[in-house]
Design a protein around this motif. Structure first.
Motif, PDB file in Angstrom:
ATOM      1  N   ILE A 158      -7.259  11.093  16.998  1.00  0.00           N
ATOM      2  CA  ILE A 158      -8.194  12.150  16.250  1.00  0.00           C
ATOM      3  C   ILE A 158      -7.994  13.545  16.953  1.00  0.00           C
ATOM      4  O   ILE A 158      -8.114  14.647  16.328  1.00  0.00           O
ATOM      5  N   LYS A 159      -7.908  13.841  18.316  1.00  0.00           N
ATOM      6  CA  LYS A 159      -7.722  15.005  18.974  1.00  0.00           C
ATOM      7  C   LYS A 159      -6.625  15.555  18.645  1.00  0.00           C
ATOM      8  O   LYS A 159      -6.550  16.849  18.169  1.00  0.00           O
ATOM      9  N   ASN A 160      -5.524  14.877  18.327  1.00  0.00           N
ATOM     10  CA  ASN A 160      -4.257  15.104  17.636  1.00  0.00           C
ATOM     11  C   ASN A 160      -4.345  16.003  16.338  1.00  0.00           C
ATOM     12  O   ASN A 160      -3.750  16.903  15.961  1.00  0.00           O
ATOM     13  N   ALA A 161      -5.138  15.197  15.644  1.00  0.00           N
ATOM     14  CA  ALA A 161      -5.424  15.267  14.343  1.00  0.00           C
ATOM     15  C   ALA A 161      -6.203  16.971  14.191  1.00  0.00           C
ATOM     16  O   ALA A 161      -5.838  17.701  13.301  1.00  0.00           O
ATOM     17  N   ILE A 162      -7.082  17.059  15.032  1.00  0.00           N
ATOM     18  CA  ILE A 162      -7.766  18.290  15.200  1.00  0.00           C
ATOM     19  C   ILE A 162      -7.009  19.419  15.519  1.00  0.00           C
ATOM     20  O   ILE A 162      -6.862  20.617  15.036  1.00  0.00           O
ATOM     21  N   GLU A 163      -6.007  18.860  16.410  1.00  0.00           N
ATOM     22  CA  GLU A 163      -4.908  20.207  16.971  1.00  0.00           C
ATOM     23  C   GLU A 163      -3.992  20.615  15.887  1.00  0.00           C
ATOM     24  O   GLU A 163      -3.543  21.711  16.046  1.00  0.00           O
ATOM     25  N   VAL A 164      -3.598  19.641  14.873  1.00  0.00           N
ATOM     26  CA  VAL A 164      -2.617  20.199  14.047  1.00  0.00           C
ATOM     27  C   VAL A 164      -3.394  20.838  12.624  1.00  0.00           C
ATOM     28  O   VAL A 164      -2.516  21.175  11.970  1.00  0.00           O
ATOM     29  N   MET A 165      -4.495  21.121  12.695  1.00  0.00           N
ATOM     30  CA  MET A 165      -5.196  21.978  11.650  1.00  0.00           C
ATOM     31  C   MET A 165      -5.906  23.144  12.235  1.00  0.00           C
ATOM     32  O   MET A 165      -6.965  23.204  12.566  1.00  0.00           O
ATOM     33  N   PRO A 166      -5.148  24.178  12.668  1.00  0.00           N
ATOM     34  CA  PRO A 166      -5.751  25.392  13.244  1.00  0.00           C
ATOM     35  C   PRO A 166      -6.651  26.243  12.548  1.00  0.00           C
ATOM     36  O   PRO A 166      -7.495  26.814  12.844  1.00  0.00           O
ATOM     37  N   LEU A 167      -6.302  26.030  11.120  1.00  0.00           N
ATOM     38  CA  LEU A 167      -7.142  26.876  10.310  1.00  0.00           C
ATOM     39  C   LEU A 167      -8.306  25.804   9.663  1.00  0.00           C
ATOM     40  O   LEU A 167      -9.057  26.172   8.896  1.00  0.00           O
ATOM     41  N   GLY A 168      -8.613  24.756  10.271  1.00  0.00           N
ATOM     42  CA  GLY A 168      -9.717  23.698   9.936  1.00  0.00           C
ATOM     43  C   GLY A 168      -9.303  22.730   8.897  1.00  0.00           C
ATOM     44  O   GLY A 168      -8.189  22.930   8.173  1.00  0.00           O
ATOM     45  N   GLY A 169     -10.274  22.015   8.627  1.00  0.00           N
ATOM     46  CA  GLY A 169      -9.923  20.852   7.212  1.00  0.00           C
ATOM     47  C   GLY A 169     -10.819  19.679   7.384  1.00  0.00           C
ATOM     48  O   GLY A 169     -11.664  19.751   8.344  1.00  0.00           O
ATOM     49  N   ASN A 170     -10.268  18.891   6.674  1.00  0.00           N
ATOM     50  CA  ASN A 170     -10.781  17.729   7.000  1.00  0.00           C
ATOM     51  C   ASN A 170     -10.143  16.380   7.534  1.00  0.00           C
ATOM     52  O   ASN A 170      -8.887  16.386   7.444  1.00  0.00           O
ATOM     53  N   ILE A 171     -10.934  15.625   8.428  1.00  0.00           N
ATOM     54  CA  ILE A 171     -10.319  14.429   8.969  1.00  0.00           C
ATOM     55  C   ILE A 171     -11.036  13.146   8.263  1.00  0.00           C
ATOM     56  O   ILE A 171     -12.097  13.006   8.350  1.00  0.00           O
ATOM     57  N   THR A 172     -10.254  12.411   7.385  1.00  0.00           N
ATOM     58  CA  THR A 172     -10.864  11.370   6.951  1.00  0.00           C
ATOM     59  C   THR A 172     -10.576  10.108   7.717  1.00  0.00           C
ATOM     60  O   THR A 172      -9.502   9.582   8.053  1.00  0.00           O
ATOM     61  N   ILE A 173     -11.624   9.381   7.920  1.00  0.00           N
ATOM     62  CA  ILE A 173     -11.605   7.949   8.673  1.00  0.00           C
ATOM     63  C   ILE A 173     -12.271   6.986   7.990  1.00  0.00           C
ATOM     64  O   ILE A 173     -13.388   6.978   7.468  1.00  0.00           O
ATOM     65  N   THR A 174     -11.306   5.764   7.924  1.00  0.00           N
ATOM     66  CA  THR A 174     -11.695   4.912   6.907  1.00  0.00           C
ATOM     67  C   THR A 174     -11.574   3.487   7.692  1.00  0.00           C
ATOM     68  O   THR A 174     -10.728   3.301   8.513  1.00  0.00           O
ATOM     69  N   THR A 175     -12.600   2.529   7.560  1.00  0.00           N
ATOM     70  CA  THR A 175     -12.404   1.200   8.002  1.00  0.00           C
ATOM     71  C   THR A 175     -12.541   0.082   6.948  1.00  0.00           C
ATOM     72  O   THR A 175     -13.083   0.487   6.045  1.00  0.00           O
ATOM     73  N   LYS A 176     -11.818  -0.899   7.183  1.00  0.00           N
ATOM     74  CA  LYS A 176     -11.740  -2.001   5.964  1.00  0.00           C
ATOM     75  C   LYS A 176     -11.139  -3.275   6.410  1.00  0.00           C
ATOM     76  O   LYS A 176     -10.306  -3.343   7.357  1.00  0.00           O
ATOM     77  N   MET A 177     -11.563  -4.275   5.731  1.00  0.00           N
ATOM     78  CA  MET A 177     -11.236  -5.381   6.050  1.00  0.00           C
ATOM     79  C   MET A 177      -9.823  -5.620   5.116  1.00  0.00           C
ATOM     80  O   MET A 177      -9.500  -5.452   4.041  1.00  0.00           O
TER      81      MET A 177
END
Length: 366
Positions: free
Chosen positions: A265-284
């Motif tokens: 998740i930290k990597n995901a934040i850092e690759v979006m310098p202009l912001g955006g959404n991080i979508t987190i999904t859990t499923k079976m």
């Protein structure tokens, strides 16, 4: 009945029998079988092929072979390349990547033959996605084992002089802070960074003092998101969650999994310098497995670089060490799970962490 009429009747009967036999063979084949015309449109598909593709036959027939299996232009071009080779050479074999309706990549070995009957072309295909995933896991696992042994030696060799340095810096703290406070801050900050890298080396060598127990994966993820929410706000990043509330408990070490989620998740934040959404999904998933997916809206990663992620000291970040993802692979590997990555340049990247509900051999290290 005249001899000619009898002959025609027998021929018709044999033709019908043959057609029924071929139809049974077509439908009962364990491989996927596809008939398509020179306009690339699907004429027929057998039951195995229908199941592998994951789309009902009614929705396949009449569509071109690259629809609706893929929505990405790159995937479409791969399929068209296979078709062009069939039209040029008369037959060809290749591995083609499709997208299923859930957006996951599926790998198929395809063998095609041109014009088997009056403008009808024939393709045999087999789903090798699981084979590809296992081979990648084995490659990563072998690399981690070698690097782990090396990391253990390096970490222990560095830790001894590091301990001495930290001790002397603490003794000189009062003198240095009076004359050069900024130098002291830089020195202590860099020593802390080195210590963090040493700890990651030790985790690569072998996670220790861990206790595997049944835990709520959703709870672990929620704690991770709460922990990183301040950093996300600073980068104008929002978390979008799609959590399966009925997810069963997972046999795991929660702190280790939290480290994996934090790294990704930290990597995901850092690759979006202009912001955006991080979508987190859990499923079976089928086979008593759960999946966590973490999707960013960054610039994406090329297929060449995806293959190298998790390799020793490979990183896409300036100033990065590549250890974070290596550690994540090690932890997930110890949980008998897998990490796969899908990305399209300009469209973002998705990490899929798949874990078994229960380990083959339950671990509990005190």
């Amino acid at each position: 009945m005249e001899k000619k009429e009898l002959k025609d009747t027998l021929h018709l009967g044999n033709s019908e029998d043959s057609e029924q036999k071929y139809r049974r063979i077509f439908e009962c084949s364990m491989d996927g079988l596809l008939l398509w015309d020179n306009d690339h449109r699907i004429i027929d598909v057998n039951r195995a092929g229908e199941k592998m593709i994951g789309i009902p036959k009614e929705r396949l027939i009449g569509h071109r072979v690259y629809e609706p299996h893929t929505i990405l232009e790159k995937r479409k071009q791969e399929i068209l390349k296979h078709i062009d080779q069939v039209l040029e050479k008369g037959q060809t074999c290749s591995t083609v990547i499709f997208k299923d309706e859930e957006g996951n990549s599926r790998y198929f070995d395809c063998s095609s033959q041109l014009d088997i009957l009056g403008g009808i072309n024939f393709t045999i295909f087999k789903d090798i996605s699981e084979k590809i995933e296992i081979e990648e896991q084995l490659r990563k696992s072998a690399t981690l084992n070698v690097i782990g042994e090396l990391a253990a030696g390096i970490a222990h060799e560095i830790r001894n002089p590091m301990t001495a340095l930290k001790g002397f810096i603490q003794l000189l703290e009062e003198i240095i802070t009076k004359e050069h406070p900024m130098y002291y801050q830089v020195i202590t900050s860099e020593l802390t960074r080195i210590d963090s890298i040493i700890n990651e080396f030790l985790i690569l060598a072998k996670p220790h003092a861990t206790r595997f127990q049944e835990n709520d994966l959703n709870k672990i993820m929620k704690e991770t998101v709460d922990l990183l929410s301040a950093q996300a706000v600073l980068h104008n990043v929002q978390f979008v969650t799609d959590i399966d509330s009925k997810l069963p408990l997972v046999f795991c070490e929660p702190n280790q999994l939290k480290k994996v989620f934090i790294n990704i998740i930290k990597n995901a934040i850092e690759v979006m310098p202009l912001g955006g959404n991080i979508t987190i999904t859990t499923k079976m998933l089928e086979g008593k497995r759960v999946q966590v997916s973490i999707q960013d809206e960054g610039a994406g990663i090329s297929s060449e670089k995806i293959k190298k992620l998790g390799d020793p000291f490979f990183t896409t970040k300036a100033g990065g060490t590549g250890l974070g993802l290596m550690v994540s692979y090690r932890i997930v590997n110890d949980h008998q799970g897998s990490i796969t990555i899908e990305s399209e340049e300009g469209r973002g990247t998705t990490f899929f962490i798949r874990l078994p509900l229960d380990l083959n051999e339950k671990k509990e290290t005190l």
